[in-house]
Design a protein around this motif. Structure first.
Motif, short mmCIF file in Angstrom:
data_model
loop_
_atom_site.label_atom_id
_atom_site.label_comp_id
_atom_site.label_asym_id
_atom_site.label_seq_id
_atom_site.Cartn_x
_atom_site.Cartn_y
_atom_site.Cartn_z
N GLY A 1 65.04 25.73 87.88
CA GLY A 1 64.40 24.62 88.16
C GLY A 1 64.71 23.68 89.60
N ASN A 2 65.11 25.10 90.57
CA ASN A 2 65.98 24.22 91.75
C ASN A 2 64.67 24.91 92.63
N PRO A 3 64.41 23.99 93.97
CA PRO A 3 63.81 24.56 94.67
C PRO A 3 64.57 25.52 95.37
N ILE A 4 63.80 25.83 96.12
CA ILE A 4 63.78 27.80 96.62
C ILE A 4 64.77 27.89 97.79
N TYR A 5 65.93 27.73 99.00
CA TYR A 5 65.83 27.74 100.29
C TYR A 5 66.02 28.83 100.58
N VAL A 6 65.91 29.19 101.71
CA VAL A 6 65.66 29.92 102.86
C VAL A 6 68.30 30.13 103.02
N VAL B 1 69.89 33.06 108.09
CA VAL B 1 68.93 34.07 107.78
C VAL B 1 67.54 33.68 107.49
N PRO B 2 67.11 34.40 108.88
CA PRO B 2 65.40 34.89 109.26
C PRO B 2 64.48 34.45 107.88
N ALA B 3 63.37 33.57 107.15
CA ALA B 3 62.94 33.24 106.59
C ALA B 3 61.73 34.66 106.54
N ASP B 4 61.79 35.73 107.36
CA ASP B 4 61.31 36.43 107.52
C ASP B 4 61.57 37.58 107.05
N SER B 5 62.44 38.11 106.91
CA SER B 5 63.53 38.80 105.98
C SER B 5 63.78 38.51 104.69
N ILE B 6 63.07 37.47 104.28
CA ILE B 6 63.32 37.59 102.39
C ILE B 6 62.21 38.12 102.44
N GLN C 1 59.63 43.29 92.39
CA GLN C 1 58.49 42.82 91.59
C GLN C 1 59.48 42.23 90.10
N THR C 2 60.44 42.11 89.68
CA THR C 2 61.12 41.02 89.06
C THR C 2 60.88 39.64 89.52
N GLY C 3 60.92 39.13 90.59
CA GLY C 3 60.83 37.68 91.09
C GLY C 3 62.58 37.50 91.79
N ARG C 4 62.69 38.79 91.53
CA ARG C 4 64.36 38.56 92.18
C ARG C 4 64.13 38.31 93.91
N PHE C 5 64.99 37.65 94.47
CA PHE C 5 64.94 37.12 95.67
C PHE C 5 65.62 37.74 96.62
N ALA C 6 65.97 38.54 97.23
CA ALA C 6 67.02 39.06 98.88
C ALA C 6 66.18 38.76 99.85
N TYR C 7 67.42 38.93 100.94
CA TYR C 7 67.26 39.71 102.07
C TYR C 7 67.68 40.50 102.77
N VAL C 8 66.95 41.09 103.92
CA VAL C 8 67.30 41.97 104.44
C VAL C 8 68.18 41.83 106.26
N ASN C 9 69.45 42.43 106.31
CA ASN C 9 70.54 42.41 107.01
C ASN C 9 69.95 43.56 109.24
N PRO C 10 69.81 42.84 109.80
CA PRO C 10 69.43 44.07 110.95
C PRO C 10 69.27 45.16 111.13
N ASP C 11 70.24 45.26 109.88
CA ASP C 11 71.18 46.77 109.32
C ASP C 11 70.48 47.36 108.22
N GLY C 12 69.63 46.31 108.02
CA GLY C 12 68.78 47.11 106.96
C GLY C 12 69.32 47.35 105.21
N SER C 13 70.07 46.58 105.05
CA SER C 13 70.70 46.40 103.82
C SER C 13 70.27 45.20 103.23
N LYS C 14 70.13 45.19 101.95
CA LYS C 14 69.99 43.95 101.45
C LYS C 14 70.74 43.18 100.28
N VAL C 15 71.09 41.85 100.32
CA VAL C 15 72.00 41.24 99.86
C VAL C 15 71.03 40.29 99.12
N ASP C 16 71.32 40.20 97.47
CA ASP C 16 70.65 39.79 96.25
C ASP C 16 71.37 38.45 96.96
#
Length: 272
Positions: A144-149, A153-158, A162-177
């Motif tokens: 029930g909270n707003p979703i912040y970047v 972290v660049p917003a376009d890396s978010i 399909q489960t609605g889970r957010f993650a961002y991609v590092n420059p090396d290609g790794s994903k961080v939940d």
């Protein structure tokens, strides 16, 4: 004869509302997440013309003698069928494949619900980047909270699964939940939701309480599809047919009024 005038007038009023509803459907044929609406009618009271018996010993008649007094609009029902999934180039466009609704916090602080996943990243007054709809209202996560970047972290890396889970991609290609996911809710009676402007819906006593997917047992979870939008489920061909039928019904009721007026005029002229 006056009964016929009022009965036909009620039909014209009801059909006008029907045409208004169909017009609104056609006007929103390209509105993301819009659900087509259908006008429901109900008959008015019936007037008894004769008693149940016409014999001295009180035997009941096999059929009664009643006449209807017209119709009125009972409800306008929204049809919550899945709309077409439209591909989008925006990474902040999301489509729900299922019965769920996104949650949005309105400017008034109330929580509203929508099927329109046309979101965007927006910079807030304190410099943080938040996911909002195009009116600037915050999209809410499962808590029930707003979703912040996250900071730095660049917003376009978010990315969103399909489960609605957010993650961002590092420059090396790794994903961080990011540890957050979309808040997606269902209702026992979605047709009971109150429609607000900007494709927003508000819960009512008729809709029931919001049921959060992933928390309430027995709910089939919806898929969140990034780079897609849910189009309107309005079928133009069906609406055009319904419009013709409504127009014909309106004309027939108008003809009934004209006929009743002509018969009254004939009756008034009998004394001449």
């Amino acid at each position: 004869m006056m009964r016929a005038l009022y009965t036909a007038a009620s039909g014209m009023i009801a059909e006008q509302t029907n045409v208004d509803t169909i017009s609104n459907n056609l006007a929103n044929v390209n509105t993301n997440g819009f659900k087509t609406e259908r006008t429901e009618f109900k008959s008015l009271l019936y007037q008894t013309l004769q008693t149940k018996t016409t014999t001295a010993n009180g035997d009941n008649k096999p059929v009664g003698a009643q006449v209807g007094l017209g119709t009125r609009v009972a409800a306008t029902t929204s049809m919550y069928t899945q709309g077409a999934m439209l591909a989008s180039e925006s990474k902040t466009d999301y489509c729900l494949d299922g019965q769920g609704f996104f949650a949005v916090r309105g400017i008034d602080g109330q929580t509203y619900y929508t099927r329109n996943g046309n979101f965007t990243w927006n910079t807030t007054g304190d410099g943080r980047v938040m996911l909002t709809d195009h009116s600037g209202q915050a999209v809410l996560d499962a808590g029930g909270n707003p979703i912040y970047v996250p900071n730095g972290v660049p917003a376009d890396s978010i990315e969103v699964s399909q489960t609605g889970r957010f993650a961002y991609v590092n420059p090396d290609g790794s994903k961080v939940d990011m540890g957050i996911s979309f808040g997606v809710y269902q209702f026992n009676n979605p047709a009971g939701l109150e429609k607000i402007s900007d494709s927003l819906l508000q819960q009512t006593g008729a809709s029931g309480q919001p049921l959060q997917e992933g928390v309430v047992q027995g709910l089939k979870t919806s898929k969140v599809l990034a780079n897609y939008l849910e189009g309107s489920n309005v079928q133009v061909a069906d609406e055009m047919v319904n419009l013709i039928i409504a127009q014909r019904a309106y004309e027939l009721n108008s003809k009934a009024i004209t006929t009743a007026d002509s018969m009254l005029d004939t009756a008034n002229n009998l004394k001449r």
